[in-house]
Design an enzyme around this catalytic site. Structure first.
Site, PDB file in Angstrom:
ATOM      1  N   PHE A   1       0.814  -1.224   0.000  1.00 40.44           N
ATOM      2  CA  PHE A   1       0.000   0.000   0.000  1.00 40.44           C
ATOM      3  C   PHE A   1       0.845   1.271   0.000  1.00 40.44           C
ATOM      4  O   PHE A   1       0.293   2.366  -0.093  1.00 40.44           O
ATOM      5  CB  PHE A   1      -0.872   0.057   1.264  1.00 40.44           C
ATOM      6  CG  PHE A   1      -1.807  -1.097   1.442  1.00 40.44           C
ATOM      7  CD1 PHE A   1      -3.092  -1.045   0.928  1.00 40.44           C
ATOM      8  CD2 PHE A   1      -1.421  -2.233   2.136  1.00 40.44           C
ATOM      9  CE1 PHE A   1      -3.966  -2.101   1.101  1.00 40.44           C
ATOM     10  CE2 PHE A   1      -2.293  -3.301   2.313  1.00 40.44           C
ATOM     11  CZ  PHE A   1      -3.567  -3.233   1.792  1.00 40.44           C
TER      12      PHE A   1
ATOM     13  N   LYS B   1       0.871   4.474 -10.951  1.00 36.96           N
ATOM     14  CA  LYS B   1       0.265   3.178 -10.612  1.00 36.96           C
ATOM     15  C   LYS B   1       0.215   2.275 -11.849  1.00 36.96           C
ATOM     16  O   LYS B   1       0.444   1.072 -11.771  1.00 36.96           O
ATOM     17  CB  LYS B   1      -1.136   3.384 -10.009  1.00 36.96           C
ATOM     18  CG  LYS B   1      -1.116   4.046  -8.643  1.00 36.96           C
ATOM     19  CD  LYS B   1      -0.654   3.075  -7.561  1.00 36.96           C
ATOM     20  CE  LYS B   1      -0.695   3.687  -6.179  1.00 36.96           C
ATOM     21  NZ  LYS B   1      -0.318   2.751  -5.108  1.00 36.96           N
TER      22      LYS B   1
ATOM     23  N   TYR C   1      -0.295  10.657 -10.601  1.00 38.15           N
ATOM     24  CA  TYR C   1      -0.573   9.579  -9.639  1.00 38.15           C
ATOM     25  C   TYR C   1      -1.028   8.317 -10.375  1.00 38.15           C
ATOM     26  O   TYR C   1      -0.464   7.231 -10.196  1.00 38.15           O
ATOM     27  CB  TYR C   1      -1.628  10.065  -8.637  1.00 38.15           C
ATOM     28  CG  TYR C   1      -2.185   8.972  -7.787  1.00 38.15           C
ATOM     29  CD1 TYR C   1      -1.363   8.254  -6.915  1.00 38.15           C
ATOM     30  CD2 TYR C   1      -3.537   8.634  -7.848  1.00 38.15           C
ATOM     31  CE1 TYR C   1      -1.878   7.240  -6.133  1.00 38.15           C
ATOM     32  CE2 TYR C   1      -4.055   7.628  -7.060  1.00 38.15           C
ATOM     33  CZ  TYR C   1      -3.229   6.932  -6.213  1.00 38.15           C
ATOM     34  OH  TYR C   1      -3.745   5.922  -5.444  1.00 38.15           O
TER      35      TYR C   1
ATOM     36  N   ALA D   1       2.604   4.375  -0.767  1.00 36.56           N
ATOM     37  CA  ALA D   1       2.676   5.242  -1.948  1.00 36.56           C
ATOM     38  C   ALA D   1       2.267   6.662  -1.570  1.00 36.56           C
ATOM     39  O   ALA D   1       1.610   6.878  -0.554  1.00 36.56           O
ATOM     40  CB  ALA D   1       1.734   4.725  -3.040  1.00 36.56           C
TER      41      ALA D   1
ATOM     42  N   THR E   1      -5.396   1.858  -8.534  1.00 41.13           N
ATOM     43  CA  THR E   1      -6.433   2.898  -8.465  1.00 41.13           C
ATOM     44  C   THR E   1      -7.223   2.989  -9.760  1.00 41.13           C
ATOM     45  O   THR E   1      -6.684   2.713 -10.847  1.00 41.13           O
ATOM     46  CB  THR E   1      -5.769   4.272  -8.199  1.00 41.13           C
ATOM     47  OG1 THR E   1      -6.745   5.300  -8.325  1.00 41.13           O
ATOM     48  CG2 THR E   1      -4.667   4.581  -9.203  1.00 41.13           C
TER      49      THR E   1
HETATM   50  N1  UFG Z   1     -15.658  16.859  -4.047  1.00 41.71           N
HETATM   51  C1  UFG Z   1     -16.369  17.979  -3.690  1.00 41.71           C
HETATM   52  N2  UFG Z   1     -15.952  18.669  -2.584  1.00 41.71           N
HETATM   53  C2  UFG Z   1     -14.884  18.282  -1.826  1.00 41.71           C
HETATM   54  C3  UFG Z   1     -14.181  17.131  -2.201  1.00 41.71           C
HETATM   55  C4  UFG Z   1     -14.588  16.444  -3.327  1.00 41.71           C
HETATM   56  O1  UFG Z   1     -17.324  18.356  -4.352  1.00 41.71           O
HETATM   57  O2  UFG Z   1     -14.555  18.954  -0.830  1.00 41.71           O
HETATM   58  C5  UFG Z   1     -16.100  16.104  -5.230  1.00 41.71           C
HETATM   59  C6  UFG Z   1     -15.021  16.009  -6.279  1.00 41.71           C
HETATM   60  O3  UFG Z   1     -15.043  17.117  -7.113  1.00 41.71           O
HETATM   61  C7  UFG Z   1     -15.408  14.704  -6.967  1.00 41.71           C
HETATM   62  C8  UFG Z   1     -16.018  13.856  -5.846  1.00 41.71           C
HETATM   63  O4  UFG Z   1     -16.379  14.794  -4.831  1.00 41.71           O
HETATM   64  O5  UFG Z   1     -16.387  14.959  -7.911  1.00 41.71           O
HETATM   65  C9  UFG Z   1     -15.056  12.859  -5.263  1.00 41.71           C
HETATM   66  O6  UFG Z   1     -13.843  13.534  -4.948  1.00 41.71           O
HETATM   67  P1  UFG Z   1     -12.701  12.899  -4.046  1.00 41.71           P
HETATM   68  O7  UFG Z   1     -11.645  13.940  -3.895  1.00 41.71           O
HETATM   69  O8  UFG Z   1     -13.297  12.340  -2.794  1.00 41.71           O
HETATM   70  O9  UFG Z   1     -12.181  11.674  -4.890  1.00 41.71           O
HETATM   71  P2  UFG Z   1     -11.688  11.617  -6.417  1.00 41.71           P
HETATM   72  O10 UFG Z   1     -12.794  10.977  -7.213  1.00 41.71           O
HETATM   73  O11 UFG Z   1     -11.207  12.915  -6.891  1.00 41.71           O
HETATM   74  O12 UFG Z   1     -10.418  10.670  -6.318  1.00 41.71           O
HETATM   75  C10 UFG Z   1     -10.420   9.427  -5.646  1.00 41.71           C
HETATM   76  C11 UFG Z   1      -9.064   9.225  -4.991  1.00 41.71           C
HETATM   77  C12 UFG Z   1      -7.987   9.092  -6.022  1.00 41.71           C
HETATM   78  C13 UFG Z   1      -8.354   8.040  -7.016  1.00 41.71           C
HETATM   79  C14 UFG Z   1      -9.713   8.278  -7.594  1.00 41.71           C
HETATM   80  C15 UFG Z   1     -10.080   7.132  -8.466  1.00 41.71           C
HETATM   81  O13 UFG Z   1      -8.768  10.324  -4.148  1.00 41.71           O
HETATM   82  O14 UFG Z   1      -6.781   8.740  -5.388  1.00 41.71           O
HETATM   83  O15 UFG Z   1     -10.668   8.399  -6.549  1.00 41.71           O
HETATM   84  O16 UFG Z   1     -11.396   7.188  -8.857  1.00 41.71           O
HETATM   85  F1  UFG Z   1      -7.442   8.049  -8.001  1.00 41.71           F
END
Ligand code: UFG
Length: 327
Positions: A74, A146, A142, A76, A118
């Site tokens: 894990f 991976k 990122y 990373a 991921t």
């Molecule tokens: N979001 C908001 N407000 C916030 C945080 C997030 O609206 O404060 C939205 C983002 O714009 C996105 C969704 O919620 O539409 C999910 O966002 P996250 O940041 O929770 O997760 P991500 O989908 O951006 O990314 C996650 C992991 C990554 C991985 C990815 C793979 O953080 O490491 O999923 O799908 F690569």
């Protein structure tokens, strides 16, 4: 005798939940973590070796001391935004460090490797439900790192005689049911912990990033998967590897196959926490694809794994219970 499994990154979010699952299943997890982003007090099950995965001598000694034949990896750097500002750090911490680690492991004759990958390897995928065969077009460093490691595993496995599974997590969320461990990123950028903090008053108001996407309610759709479901998948994948031939491996999606929009998560937050999460509608966040939902059928077929705790209520309830332990 209790069998030991090496858990690189066992002090981190998903790694610590895997340690608990290993312990419950009768294994001894041996955590190797440099604590760059992990937390020493998240290592509650089995021995802890504070070391970097690049430290070949310590890795090899740990493998020998504990008679280890299988590894869960894990360790990373995992922040998408940071990976776009410091791409070289991600190549160093993820690709180069993992190569050093794999060299040490193969020198000790490790037989099975379960690798933390991921959904970011897919980039902005088109499919309604993304299969593992979808094109790999990462849109951030990122995801690219991976993907590179998945490639290294596939070429190294037949040469060195280990088998591997790369588990492509969709959106990991939630926390241990007993709230012993949970998500503690700094800075926290993820939706569910940000929503929980906004609602409990331990963080700023939530911003909903983007309401003009081509999705039913205009906000982004993701496939949220509970961290304990992810942990169980690692054990199931290990058992699957052990039943199969050496020298082989493949990626598996870990998701539910069901999408939730950001606004649906906010509504679920209100149901679970009894109060509307303070939020405002904001502009799009750079790099967010509109929709990412897994086709999780390969993991179901191969090792009979399916998500059982990944509904919005359980995700938010367990994340909030863990947050309350820190208030
Ligand atoms: N979001 C908001 N407000 C916030 C945080 C997030 O609206 O404060 C939205 C983002 O714009 C996105 C969704 O919620 O539409 C999910 O966002 P996250 O940041 O929770 O997760 P991500 O989908 O951006 O990314 C996650 C992991 C990554 C991985 C990815 C793979 O953080 O490491 O999923 O799908 F690569």
């Amino acid at each position: 005798m209790v069998e030991s499994i090496l858990v690189a990154g066992g002090a981190g979010y998903v790694g610590s939940h895997a340690c608990k699952a290993l312990d419950l299943a009768g294994y001894q997890p041996v955590t190797l973590d440099n604590l760059a982003t992990g937390h020493a007090d998240a290592v509650k099950w089995g021995p802890f070796v504070q070391a970097d995965i690049r430290d070949a001598e310590t890795v090899r000694r740990t493998v020998r001391e504990h008679n280890i034949t299988a590894v869960m990896h894990f360790a990373a750097s995992s922040l998408v935004g940071e990976s776009m500002v410091r791409p070289e750090l991600y190549y160093e911490n993820n690709v180069i460090a993992t190569l050093r680690f794999l060299e040490a492991l193969t020198a000790e004759g490790i037989r099975q490797i379960v690798f933390s990958s991921t959904a970011a390897v897919y980039g902005a995928a088109e499919a309604e439900l993304i299969p593992e065969t979808a094109p790999l077009v990462p849109t951030n460093t990122y995801g690219e790192t991976k993907r590179a490691i998945e490639g290294a595993l596939s070429w190294m496995a037949p040469v060195h005689g280990f088998s591997w599974a790369a588990l492509r997590y969709f959106n990991a969320a939630g926390a241990d049911e007993a709230a012993e461990i949970g998500e503690r990123h700094d800075p926290e950028t993820h939706l569910i912990p940000n929503l929980v903090r906004a609602t409990l008053g331990t963080g700023p108001g939530l911003k909903v990033f983007g309401t003009d996407y081509p999705t039913p309610d205009g906000s982004c759709v993701r496939d949220y998967i509970h961290v304990a479901d992810l942990a169980d998948a690692h054990l199931a994948a290990l058992a699957w590897l052990r039943a199969g031939p050496s020298g082989q491996g493949r990626p598996f999606n870990l998701g539910t196959g069901k999408g939730l929009s950001v606004l649906e998560v906010v509504k679920a937050g209100e149901r679970v926490l009894g109060k509307t999460p303070p939020h405002e509608l904001a502009g799009r966040r750079a790099g967010d694809p509109p929709r990412l939902v897994a086709d999780p059928s390969a993991a179901q077929t191969a090792f009979n794994w399916r998500a059982t705790r990944s509904d919005a209520e359980t995700l938010i309830r367990t994340a909030a219970a863990f947050e309350r332990t820190r208030m």
